[in-house]
Design a protein around this motif. Structure first.
Motif, short mmCIF file in Angstrom:
data_model
loop_
_atom_site.label_atom_id
_atom_site.label_comp_id
_atom_site.label_asym_id
_atom_site.label_seq_id
_atom_site.Cartn_x
_atom_site.Cartn_y
_atom_site.Cartn_z
N ALA A 15 85.43 -2.44 93.21
CA ALA A 15 84.22 -1.65 92.93
C ALA A 15 83.25 -2.41 92.03
O ALA A 15 82.03 -2.40 92.26
CB ALA A 15 84.61 -0.33 92.30
N ARG A 16 83.76 -3.06 91.00
CA ARG A 16 82.87 -3.80 90.10
C ARG A 16 82.20 -4.96 90.82
O ARG A 16 81.06 -5.32 90.51
CB ARG A 16 83.65 -4.26 88.87
CG ARG A 16 84.05 -3.10 87.96
CD ARG A 16 84.59 -3.55 86.62
NE ARG A 16 84.93 -2.40 85.80
CZ ARG A 16 86.16 -2.02 85.48
NH1 ARG A 16 87.20 -2.74 85.90
NH2 ARG A 16 86.38 -0.95 84.75
N SER A 17 82.90 -5.56 91.79
CA SER A 17 82.25 -6.62 92.57
C SER A 17 81.12 -6.06 93.41
O SER A 17 80.11 -6.72 93.65
CB SER A 17 83.28 -7.35 93.44
OG SER A 17 83.67 -6.59 94.57
N VAL A 18 81.25 -4.82 93.86
CA VAL A 18 80.18 -4.15 94.60
C VAL A 18 78.99 -3.89 93.69
O VAL A 18 77.83 -4.06 94.09
CB VAL A 18 80.72 -2.83 95.21
CG1 VAL A 18 79.57 -1.96 95.70
CG2 VAL A 18 81.68 -3.12 96.35
N PHE A 19 79.26 -3.49 92.44
CA PHE A 19 78.17 -3.23 91.49
C PHE A 19 77.37 -4.49 91.19
O PHE A 19 76.20 -4.41 90.81
CB PHE A 19 78.72 -2.68 90.18
CG PHE A 19 79.40 -1.34 90.31
CD1 PHE A 19 79.17 -0.52 91.40
CD2 PHE A 19 80.29 -0.90 89.34
CE1 PHE A 19 79.80 0.72 91.52
CE2 PHE A 19 80.92 0.33 89.44
CZ PHE A 19 80.68 1.14 90.53
N GLY A 20 77.98 -5.67 91.36
CA GLY A 20 77.32 -6.92 91.03
C GLY A 20 76.56 -7.57 92.17
O GLY A 20 76.16 -8.74 92.06
N GLN A 21 76.35 -6.85 93.26
CA GLN A 21 75.65 -7.44 94.41
C GLN A 21 74.19 -7.72 94.08
O GLN A 21 73.53 -6.96 93.37
CB GLN A 21 75.74 -6.50 95.61
CG GLN A 21 77.15 -6.32 96.14
CD GLN A 21 77.77 -7.63 96.59
OE1 GLN A 21 77.29 -8.28 97.50
NE2 GLN A 21 78.86 -8.02 95.92
N VAL A 22 73.70 -8.85 94.60
CA VAL A 22 72.31 -9.25 94.39
C VAL A 22 71.62 -9.36 95.75
O VAL A 22 72.26 -9.46 96.79
CB VAL A 22 72.21 -10.59 93.63
CG1 VAL A 22 72.85 -10.47 92.25
CG2 VAL A 22 72.88 -11.72 94.43
#
Length: 306
Positions: free
Chosen positions: A21-28
């Motif tokens: 989930a945190r990797s999803v929050f970091g999408q650019v």
């Protein structure tokens, strides 16, 4: 602008869920205003709720928690689809971690190729303590594909994919419940979509890490799983309407030959302690699966309640 739902089904993997989930929050490279994250908790009790609530506190876009107590990966994905509002659905597994440009790469490929489904590579990484058969185990849990982006004449699995909702045969419950316990519900869906003329694409830039559950990093798991993978072609022909009996017979015959040839090679490789011996055992197991594919030989990997 199209809305995008990112979906993470999970079952009793709180740490992996948090990483995914945190990797999803970091999408650019994507507009957060067009995104939502749907977490589907496929446990009898809502064990992932505390993790989801904690994640929601810092989420840059809406996080929707769904509890689906009926065990099974198809049940979980369908429950998520029922709550998702996206025109496009991106799937990430709860043992995967997406680099910052993952979603932007999927979306760019979908637009470029006007694709109904886009797939990306999966790069498995085993912990340092895994030494024996390490290369084989990492390859087993990885997904490789063409070096260049383009249209595919085949499909892959659901993890690390982007699906155009309008192309689904059923936009709310597209995954087959009969595959809850054995898996392959995504293969069945994509097989039906392909037969109906769906357009599949591949984007090597849309790759993700996968951290397999430690208990699965063993030959006892992967060889059984290889046997189950081998059952796929025969089972698919048997499940066709009407059943493709000639196809079943052909795949079973291929399986007999593969099991015999690859099995003999695996035995030789094992006697000589060859480095690639696990690969040959894997191939033999897949051949055997093509031959023994029906009821009593089915292996349950999913849908367990404990």
């Amino acid at each position: 602008m199209a809305r995008v739902t990112i979906m993470i089904p999970t079952q009793r993997r709180p740490d992996g869920l948090a990483v995914a989930a945190r990797s999803v929050f970091g999408q650019v490279g994507v507009d957060p205003a067009t995104l939502e994250l749907v977490i589907v908790d496929n446990d009898q009790v809502p064990s992932a709720r505390p993790v989801a609530e904690d994640l929601a506190k810092n989420a840059p876009f809406p996080l929707i928690y769904v509890h689906e107590p009926k065990a099974g990966v198809a049940n979980a994905r369908n429950a998520g689809m029922a709550k998702a509002s996206g025109d496009l659905i991106a799937f990430l597994d709860d043992d995967e971690e997406a680099p910052a440009g993952w979603l932007a790469a999927l979306l760019a490929a979908q637009d470029r190729f006007d694709a109904d489904v886009v797939f990306g590579p999966v790069k498995a990484r085993a912990p340092a303590q895994i030494v024996e058969h390490r290369d084989y185990l990492e390859r087993f849990f990885s997904r490789e594909g063409p070096a260049e982006a383009g249209i595919l004449d085949r499909h892959y699995g659901c993890g690390d994919s982007l699906i155009r909702r309008a192309a689904l045969p059923d936009p709310v419950s597209p995954f087959a419940a009969e595959r809850n316990h054995i898996g392959g519900e995504d293969d069945m869906l994509f097989g039906h979509m392909g037969a109906a003329g769906a357009r599949f694409a591949w984007e090597p830039a849309a790759w993700v890490w996968e951290d397999p559950v430690p208990s699965r990093l063993s030959l006892s798991y992967t060889i059984a799983r290889a046997f189950a993978y081998g059952q796929g072609p025969s089972s698919h022909c048997a499940a066709a309407t009407p059943p493709d009996r000639l196809g079943v017979a052909r795949w079973m015959a291929i399986g007999v030959v593969q099991a015999a040839l690859f099995g003999a090679m695996a035995a030789f490789k094992w006697l000589t302690r060859a480095k690639d011996r696990a690969e040959w055992l894997d191939r033999a197991a897949r051949g055997l699966g093509k031959t023994f594919w029906w009821g009593p030989f089915k292996i349950q990997f999913y849908g367990r309640t404990a």
